[in-house]
Design an enzyme around this catalytic site. Structure first.
Site, PDB file in Angstrom:
ATOM      1  N   ASP A  85     -31.511   9.649   2.350  1.00  0.00           N
ATOM      2  CA  ASP A  85     -31.877   8.317   1.910  1.00  0.00           C
ATOM      3  C   ASP A  85     -32.109   8.461   0.413  1.00  0.00           C
ATOM      4  O   ASP A  85     -33.180   8.877  -0.004  1.00  0.00           O
ATOM      5  CB  ASP A  85     -33.171   7.917   2.631  1.00  0.00           C
ATOM      6  CG  ASP A  85     -33.535   6.474   2.383  1.00  0.00           C
ATOM      7  OD1 ASP A  85     -32.710   5.767   1.779  1.00  0.00           O
ATOM      8  OD2 ASP A  85     -34.633   6.076   2.793  1.00  0.00           O
ATOM      9  N   LYS A 144     -15.420   0.184  -5.793  1.00  0.00           N
ATOM     10  CA  LYS A 144     -15.774  -1.067  -6.416  1.00  0.00           C
ATOM     11  C   LYS A 144     -16.849  -1.766  -5.588  1.00  0.00           C
ATOM     12  O   LYS A 144     -16.962  -1.463  -4.404  1.00  0.00           O
ATOM     13  CB  LYS A 144     -14.541  -1.953  -6.577  1.00  0.00           C
ATOM     14  CG  LYS A 144     -13.981  -2.437  -5.222  1.00  0.00           C
ATOM     15  CD  LYS A 144     -13.042  -3.574  -5.396  1.00  0.00           C
ATOM     16  CE  LYS A 144     -13.765  -4.877  -5.462  1.00  0.00           C
ATOM     17  NZ  LYS A 144     -13.836  -5.581  -4.170  1.00  0.00           N
ATOM     18  N   HIS A 174      -8.295  -0.063  -4.754  1.00  0.00           N
ATOM     19  CA  HIS A 174      -7.354   0.338  -3.706  1.00  0.00           C
ATOM     20  C   HIS A 174      -6.000  -0.355  -3.827  1.00  0.00           C
ATOM     21  O   HIS A 174      -5.022   0.117  -3.267  1.00  0.00           O
ATOM     22  CB  HIS A 174      -7.968   0.175  -2.308  1.00  0.00           C
ATOM     23  CG  HIS A 174      -7.967  -1.222  -1.778  1.00  0.00           C
ATOM     24  ND1 HIS A 174      -8.899  -2.152  -2.141  1.00  0.00           N
ATOM     25  CD2 HIS A 174      -7.135  -1.846  -0.902  1.00  0.00           C
ATOM     26  CE1 HIS A 174      -8.648  -3.294  -1.505  1.00  0.00           C
ATOM     27  NE2 HIS A 174      -7.583  -3.136  -0.746  1.00  0.00           N
ATOM     28  N   LYS A 178      -1.523   0.847  -3.029  1.00  0.00           N
ATOM     29  CA  LYS A 178      -0.577   0.179  -2.131  1.00  0.00           C
ATOM     30  C   LYS A 178       0.852   0.571  -2.512  1.00  0.00           C
ATOM     31  O   LYS A 178       1.188   0.630  -3.690  1.00  0.00           O
ATOM     32  CB  LYS A 178      -0.744  -1.343  -2.212  1.00  0.00           C
ATOM     33  CG  LYS A 178      -2.038  -1.832  -1.564  1.00  0.00           C
ATOM     34  CD  LYS A 178      -2.121  -3.349  -1.586  1.00  0.00           C
ATOM     35  CE  LYS A 178      -3.486  -3.840  -1.171  1.00  0.00           C
ATOM     36  NZ  LYS A 178      -3.692  -3.916   0.287  1.00  0.00           N
ATOM     37  N   ASP A 231     -14.972 -10.114  -7.108  1.00  0.00           N
ATOM     38  CA  ASP A 231     -14.527  -9.334  -5.945  1.00  0.00           C
ATOM     39  C   ASP A 231     -13.044  -8.992  -6.018  1.00  0.00           C
ATOM     40  O   ASP A 231     -12.632  -7.924  -5.578  1.00  0.00           O
ATOM     41  CB  ASP A 231     -14.829 -10.140  -4.673  1.00  0.00           C
ATOM     42  CG  ASP A 231     -14.536  -9.374  -3.382  1.00  0.00           C
ATOM     43  OD1 ASP A 231     -14.999  -8.224  -3.272  1.00  0.00           O
ATOM     44  OD2 ASP A 231     -13.853  -9.927  -2.497  1.00  0.00           O
ATOM     45  N   HIS A 236      -8.541  -6.089  -8.698  1.00  0.00           N
ATOM     46  CA  HIS A 236      -7.204  -6.060  -8.107  1.00  0.00           C
ATOM     47  C   HIS A 236      -6.187  -6.896  -8.889  1.00  0.00           C
ATOM     48  O   HIS A 236      -5.103  -6.430  -9.215  1.00  0.00           O
ATOM     49  CB  HIS A 236      -7.237  -6.549  -6.656  1.00  0.00           C
ATOM     50  CG  HIS A 236      -8.250  -5.858  -5.791  1.00  0.00           C
ATOM     51  ND1 HIS A 236      -8.539  -4.521  -5.913  1.00  0.00           N
ATOM     52  CD2 HIS A 236      -9.041  -6.315  -4.788  1.00  0.00           C
ATOM     53  CE1 HIS A 236      -9.457  -4.179  -5.009  1.00  0.00           C
ATOM     54  NE2 HIS A 236      -9.783  -5.250  -4.322  1.00  0.00           N
ATOM     55  N   LYS A 340     -10.234 -16.884   0.021  1.00  0.00           N
ATOM     56  CA  LYS A 340     -10.469 -16.609   1.436  1.00  0.00           C
ATOM     57  C   LYS A 340     -10.135 -17.868   2.232  1.00  0.00           C
ATOM     58  O   LYS A 340     -10.250 -18.983   1.719  1.00  0.00           O
ATOM     59  CB  LYS A 340     -11.947 -16.291   1.682  1.00  0.00           C
ATOM     60  CG  LYS A 340     -12.522 -15.175   0.813  1.00  0.00           C
ATOM     61  CD  LYS A 340     -12.202 -13.806   1.368  1.00  0.00           C
ATOM     62  CE  LYS A 340     -12.885 -12.717   0.557  1.00  0.00           C
ATOM     63  NZ  LYS A 340     -12.156 -11.430   0.648  1.00  0.00           N
TER      64      LYS A 340
HETATM   65  C1  BG6 Z   1     -11.641  -5.871  -1.252  1.00  0.00           C
HETATM   66  C2  BG6 Z   1     -12.524  -7.095  -1.314  1.00  0.00           C
HETATM   67  O1  BG6 Z   1     -11.721  -5.159  -2.457  1.00  0.00           O
HETATM   68  O2  BG6 Z   1     -10.295  -6.262  -1.043  1.00  0.00           O
HETATM   69  C3  BG6 Z   1     -12.380  -7.913  -0.052  1.00  0.00           C
HETATM   70  O3  BG6 Z   1     -13.877  -6.712  -1.480  1.00  0.00           O
HETATM   71  C4  BG6 Z   1     -10.921  -8.211   0.223  1.00  0.00           C
HETATM   72  O4  BG6 Z   1     -13.116  -9.134  -0.172  1.00  0.00           O
HETATM   73  C5  BG6 Z   1     -10.079  -6.947   0.181  1.00  0.00           C
HETATM   74  O5  BG6 Z   1     -10.827  -8.811   1.499  1.00  0.00           O
HETATM   75  C6  BG6 Z   1      -8.597  -7.260   0.287  1.00  0.00           C
HETATM   76  O6  BG6 Z   1      -7.881  -6.061   0.425  1.00  0.00           O
HETATM   77  P1  BG6 Z   1      -6.472  -6.026   1.157  1.00  0.00           P
HETATM   78  O7  BG6 Z   1      -6.044  -4.598   1.034  1.00  0.00           O
HETATM   79  O8  BG6 Z   1      -6.699  -6.474   2.554  1.00  0.00           O
HETATM   80  O9  BG6 Z   1      -5.590  -6.972   0.391  1.00  0.00           O
END
Ligand code: BG6
Length: 486
Positions: A85, A144, A174, A178, A231, A236, A340
């Protein structure tokens, strides 16, 4: 070098990211022979589990999605668990347990993967250092979000930077892992025909969309204080913009590629003050129909906490008209959009070319290159062709299409497989350098400041629709439309 034995320590190791993404990705790395025999995966969490409990949990929660799961036992035997912790009362005991687990393995690679909220990054690094666990072979991976504005990002970078050298710090986005995103660089820099037209002379505008159907159930605690801009856009979408807009690097090398990306971020025209109202749009979903389902609005998402004032103000949809102020891109808008609860999951980059300089046929529409990131990864180029027939010449747009699924039969790995492989091999090309992250925040901050200062709420949009009306207007003002509206 990529199969050196390593200890991979995942802080937040029983959390959502770890269970949903990291452990399945590590399993695949193992199955494909990319983990050295002696590599271990050590989850740290507050859970009070022992190795056997953790292995049981992974067996129950991770394995079912993996099909035949060949080599599963070997993978499970790599797993360990340490209860800790950070900053909490149990702290010293947990670090002692980790210290004895790592004793005698100082010459192995050591990766600290922080799959935990950003405020824990500094304290974690400090504790690991105090416990004597940071070796020259150590690396740290930061998930992130890296802070929530420039100042907090700088503070985190300073704290982590006090313990680790920049070359040891791997900041994850991430999207960079891809397949199709990496393919974008190959498409641009391993083909000759695009480069001569990849500029403001030939390109009218670029659209970058990351549309999701998912909502935010159970994520209020995080999302209320993040929102779509922090976010998705800060990281991204801006990373995708960089890959589209960057100059050709002289080599495919960690610094060369990242140097070019930073230049793009630093060329973004700041959007400040009242311009924010003109060049950005934000929305929040209300309840609506998505497919056959009626889904709740953001404020009514099931969650352990009640909505607060912050919930009312946070955006679940953001669109921005960005501009890259340099020779190549002067005057070419880059429209970014994410949300979303949109009608379909659709992430893509659309490069819209200009009209032909002189039209001798009626009915020509401009060429358009669509790089589809997910789902149905592929590349589609819209060409004009003549409709067969002996009568009047009729033009029709036709696609020249490359579907990855039809062309390649190999499995498409998850982004985290690529990124974890690179971390273990010590290759940071696909990770964000400090200056990149900070340049991105520098551009985002004034937009958020204006939104917060205006006291206005985001425009509502019913779930299952294409976002607020403002998003349509952002392009319509310049006689443009989003790709799927055309
Ligand atoms: C994350 C966000 O970094 O990416 C999420 O925090 C989002 O809110 C996600 O849903 C989307 O990733 P992917 O790979 O599903 O496009």
């Amino acid at each position: 070098a990529d199969r050196r034995a390593a200890d991979l320590i995942i802080f937040g190791g029983t959390g959502d990211l770890s269970m949903r993404k990291l452990l399945p990705a590590l399993y695949h790395c193992d199955r494909d022979g990319r983990l050295a025999e002696d590599t271990r995966i050590i989850a740290m969490s507050r859970g009070g589990l022992d190795d056997a409990d953790f292995r049981g949990k992974v067996d129950a929660e991770v394995r079912p999605a993996l099909g035949a799961a060949e080599g599963w036992d070997r993978f499970v035997n790599r797993l360990h668990h340490v209860s800790v912790d950070v900053g909490g009362p149990a702290e010293p005991a947990g670090w002692d347990a980790l210290t004895s687990l790592l004793a005698g393995r100082e010459d192995h690679d050591r990766v600290f993967y922080l799959a935990s909220p950003p405020m824990t990054f500094g304290p974690f690094c400090h504790s690991a250092y105090e416990a004597g666990l940071v070796t020259p072979q150590s690396r740290v991976v930061l998930e992130k979000p890296l802070g929530r504005d420039l100042a907090s990002a700088q503070a985190i970078n300073d704290e982590v930077g006090a313990i680790f050298d920049e070359s040891q710090i791997f900041r994850i986005d991430h999207y960079l892992g891809k397949e199709t995103v990496q393919n974008l660089l190959v498409l641009r820099f391993a083909n000759v025909f695009l480069e001569p037209i990849w500029n403001s002379l030939w390109i009218d505008h670029v659209q970058i969309t990351a549309a999701e159907t998912v909502g935010t159930p159970g994520r209020r605690g995080y999302y209320d204080h993040a929102g779509a801009l922090r976010d998705m856009v800060q990281n991204h979408l801006l990373q995708l913009l960089c890959l589209v807009a960057m100059e050709p690097p002289s080599k495919n090398d960690r610094e060369a590629v990242r140097d070019e990306k930073v230049k793009v971020l630093e060329s973004l025209r700041p959007i400040v003050g009242s311009e924010v109202d003109r060049f950005t749009v934000r929305g929040q979903y209300t309840s609506g129909r998505l497919g056959d389902e009626t889904v709740p609005g953001y404020l009514d998402e099931p969650d352990s906490t009640r909505p607060t004032a912050a919930s009312h103000r946070v955006e679940t949809f953001a669109a921005v008209r960005a501009e890259v102020k340099n020779w190549r891109w002067a005057g070419v808008p880059f429209y970014l959009r994410t949300g979303k609860r949109l009608p379909a999951r659709q992430s893509e980059i659309v490069v819209q070319f200009k009209d032909v300089p002189h039209a001798i046929f009626a009915g020509a529409t401009p060429n358009r290159l669509v790089l589809r990131l997910q789902p149905d990864e592929g590349i589609h180029l819209r060409l004009m062709a003549k409709e067969p027939g002996a009568g009047e010449v009729t033009l029709r747009p036709v696609p020249l299409s490359l579907s990855f699924a039809d062309t390649f039969t190999t499995r498409v790995p998850d982004a985290y497989e690529r990124l974890l492989t690179d971390v273990l091999a010590g290759n940071p090309t696909l990770f964000m350098r400090r200056d990149e992250v900070e340049a991105a925040w520098r551009w985002i901050d004034p937009i958020i400041a204006h939104w917060e200062g205006s006291g206005m709420s985001p425009e509502p949009y019913p779930a299952g629709t294409a976002g607020p009306a403002g998003a349509h207007e952002l392009l319509a003002r310049s006689d443009r439309t989003w790709h799927e509206e055309a």
